[in-house]
Design an enzyme around this catalytic site. Sequence first.
Site, short mmCIF file in Angstrom:
data_model
loop_
_atom_site.label_atom_id
_atom_site.label_comp_id
_atom_site.label_asym_id
_atom_site.label_seq_id
_atom_site.Cartn_x
_atom_site.Cartn_y
_atom_site.Cartn_z
N LYS A 160 0.83 -1.21 0.00
CA LYS A 160 0.00 0.00 0.00
C LYS A 160 0.86 1.26 0.00
O LYS A 160 0.63 2.18 -0.78
CB LYS A 160 -0.91 0.02 1.24
CG LYS A 160 -2.00 -1.02 1.24
CD LYS A 160 -2.77 -0.94 2.55
CE LYS A 160 -3.84 -1.99 2.64
NZ LYS A 160 -4.57 -1.92 3.92
N ALA A 186 -0.61 0.66 6.26
CA ALA A 186 -0.92 -0.26 7.35
C ALA A 186 -1.91 -1.32 6.88
O ALA A 186 -2.72 -1.06 5.99
CB ALA A 186 -1.49 0.50 8.54
N ASP A 187 -1.81 -2.49 7.47
CA ASP A 187 -2.77 -3.55 7.17
C ASP A 187 -2.97 -4.38 8.42
O ASP A 187 -2.02 -4.62 9.17
CB ASP A 187 -2.29 -4.43 6.02
CG ASP A 187 -3.44 -5.23 5.44
OD1 ASP A 187 -4.15 -4.67 4.58
OD2 ASP A 187 -3.65 -6.38 5.85
N THR A 188 -4.22 -4.80 8.64
CA THR A 188 -4.57 -5.57 9.84
C THR A 188 -5.27 -6.86 9.43
O THR A 188 -6.13 -6.84 8.56
CB THR A 188 -5.50 -4.73 10.75
OG1 THR A 188 -4.85 -3.51 11.10
CG2 THR A 188 -5.85 -5.50 12.03
N GLY A 212 0.52 -4.65 10.45
CA GLY A 212 1.83 -4.30 9.91
C GLY A 212 1.79 -2.83 9.49
O GLY A 212 0.76 -2.34 9.02
#
Length: 194
Positions: A51, A72-74, A109
């Site tokens: 991203k 960010a990624d969850t 992350g």
Amino acid sequence: MMKYILASASPRRKELLKQAGIDFEVYPSDTDEKITVEDPAAAVMDLAFQKADDVYKKLVPSLDGDFTVIGADTVVVYRGEILGKPEDESEAMDMLSMLSDRTHQVYTGVSLLSRRGGRYHTCSFGECTEVTFYPISREDLKSYIATGDPMDKAGAYGIQGKFAVHVKGIRGDYNNVVGLPIARLYQELKKTHP
């Protein structure tokens, strides 16, 4: 002066950055996210990088000066299985039924891609928080799913909303479960952008 760009349209991430007093602009990534590794910690850092990299490459030609893109990624993980956003209400029901009365992990992350003094810098990190739910009745799950709230959230729930009544406990960073480990992000920004 460093300019910060959030590569996400997530209202929760925007809210957390505002709470931390970080001035930022929003430029959501439209990259086709692909999980390329099985390890959840590595997967979220890779997705966050995808991203941030997408937005960084689009902005480099048009932005002057120093800037940092925050990606960010969850994901929610139960017994090694990565649970992303549910495809439909049926999948939301499956996910939440599986997590009921159990403990799972939430991984976020974060990837920071910066141009400082004309040079490219990267920093990526991840956080993991354990979340335990009370037993949840099918009626409560149906009622929650009918609100539409689970449809844009990893693991089909938001800890900060109506679903909070089903959370028995957490071990780790609460904000990580919301979608951005803001304290860790703040510390990393202080280190890399004094």
